[in-house]
Design an enzyme around this catalytic site. Structure first.
Site, short mmCIF file in Angstrom:
data_model
loop_
_atom_site.label_atom_id
_atom_site.label_comp_id
_atom_site.label_asym_id
_atom_site.label_seq_id
_atom_site.Cartn_x
_atom_site.Cartn_y
_atom_site.Cartn_z
N TYR A 158 34.34 8.61 36.35
CA TYR A 158 35.04 9.90 36.35
C TYR A 158 34.87 10.61 37.70
O TYR A 158 35.82 11.16 38.26
CB TYR A 158 34.45 10.73 35.21
CG TYR A 158 35.01 12.11 35.01
CD1 TYR A 158 36.22 12.30 34.35
CD2 TYR A 158 34.30 13.23 35.43
CE1 TYR A 158 36.70 13.58 34.12
CE2 TYR A 158 34.77 14.51 35.20
CZ TYR A 158 35.98 14.69 34.55
OH TYR A 158 36.46 15.95 34.32
N LYS A 162 37.90 11.73 40.05
CA LYS A 162 38.13 13.15 40.36
C LYS A 162 37.99 13.43 41.85
O LYS A 162 38.67 14.32 42.38
CB LYS A 162 37.18 14.02 39.55
CG LYS A 162 37.50 14.06 38.04
CD LYS A 162 38.90 14.57 37.75
CE LYS A 162 39.07 15.07 36.33
NZ LYS A 162 40.46 15.45 36.03
#
Ligand SMILES: NC(=O)c1ccc[n+]([C@@H]2O[C@H](COP(=O)([O-])OP(=O)(O)OC[C@H]3O[C@@H](n4cnc5c(N)ncnc54)[C@H](O)[C@@H]3O)[C@@H](O)[C@H]2O)c1
Length: 314
Positions: A158, A162
């Site tokens: 993640y 991101k």
């Protein structure tokens, strides 16, 4: 008195708007006059949000396509064009977590997270971009995360996705400069079910190392997704003229998050730069007291060029 910020006549797409932050963004934009495409793969939730917006007199249409595919991205943008005849604002918000310590992450967990956060930003933004570029106006908001920009445990997939979204924000901000398109990144914090669906391992134990229980209780009172949506709405409005920047909405504290370059060590000549001379100046390289925030890569190079010219003239 400050003029109200409104979106009358504009079309906005919010992905992942079935609940959480996306829902708040869709509701707020509709409240302020936007025609909203409420996108989410969770059909029932999409229908609820569309009904909620319509019940309050707003305009919204559903979109059930997945952001994780090229076709899905095209279909989402096409829904905006078919339903409302344009597209002024896009909020890339959809996503989920696939948590695990780095050594345990499976290829499927890595791919799914890259697909829904990073590749999705390409899939949805590319068709939207063509519309915005030909109209000479657009606002794109990429949902990044403090987990990507500042990091913690259990979310390496993640964090990478991101942080990639931030890189894409910077790249598109440059490409949008001459076309009236502003692209910024959001680092939200809000109550949502995202971490309930996929809990981050040992989250409470890690959090307790840094944040006391009474502080945590105080923070918990300031996690309404609408606190984040206010920043999102500002960033996709005509009032917002900055581009290529990242902003954090953290429990009612709004701040710019930036990547900076320290003043660093400017070597006298390149002939005497060795591993050892660099090591001898390493504290100076790391010293953040004086720093600049390059908007684009040319700003960083231009800064070095300016200092070299200054050096020559003394
Ligand atoms: N909640 C936070 O504190 C926080 C912090 C940092 C970043 N974020 C980011 O903000 C965004 C929204 O998070 P949230 O907390 O509101 O989560 P949420 O789980 O409440 O909402 C996300 C929505 O995205 C939808 N979605 C998932 N996959 C999709 C797909 N392929 N296509 C379309 N929709 C899809 C889900 O069905 C869900 O309704 C996410 O990108 C998340 O990573 C949230």
């Amino acid at each position: 008195m400050t003029a109200p910020i409104r979106f009358d006549g504009e079309v906005a797409v919010v992905t992942g708007a079935g609940r959480g932050i996306g829902r708040a963004e869709a509701v707020l934009l509709a409240e302020r006059g936007a025609n909203v495409v409420v996108n989410d793969v969770a059909r029932e939730r999409v229908d609820e949000v569309v009904a909620e917006i319509r019940a309050s007199g707003g305009r919204a249409v559903p979109s059930y396509d997945s952001v994780s595919t090229v076709d899905g991205g095209h279909a989402i943008v096409q829904t905006a064009l078919d339903s409302f005849g344009g597209l002024e604002a896009l909020i890339n918000n959809a996503g989920f977590l696939r948590c695990g310590y780095f050594e345990d992450l499976t290829l499927a967990q890595i791919d799914e997270v890259l697909d829904v956060h990073l590749r999705a930003a390409f899939h949805v933004t590319q068709p939207a971009w063509r519309v915005m570029k030909s109209n000479g106006y657009g606002r794109v908001l990429m949902t990044s995360s403090s987990s990507g920009m500042f990091s913690h445990h259990g979310l390496a997939n993640y964090a990478a996705a991101k942080a990639g979204v931030y890189g894409l924000t910077k790249a598109l901000a440059y490409e949008g400069l001459d076309h009236g398109i502003a692209v910024n990144a959001l680092l939200p914090f809000a109550d949502s079910a995202i971490g309930v669906d996929n809990p981050i391992p040992d989250w409470t134990a890690h959090r307790q190392r840094y944040i006391a229980d009474d502080e945590q209780a105080l923070l918990a009172t300031r996690r309404d997704p609408m606190l984040t949506a206010v920043l999102s709405a500002y960033l996709v409005s005509r009032a917002c003229t900055v581009s290529g920047e990242a902003f954090s909405a953290c429990h009612g504290r709004y701040a710019r998050v930036f990547v900076a370059a320290t003043e660093g060590w400017l070597a006298d000549g390149t002939g005497n730069v060795t591993i050892e001379t660099l090591g001898a100046h390493f504290d100076q390289v790391r010293d953040t007291t004086r720093h600049s925030v390059p908007r684009f890569v040319f700003d960083e190079i231009a800064d070095v060029a300016r200092r070299l010219v200054e050096k020559q003239t003394v």
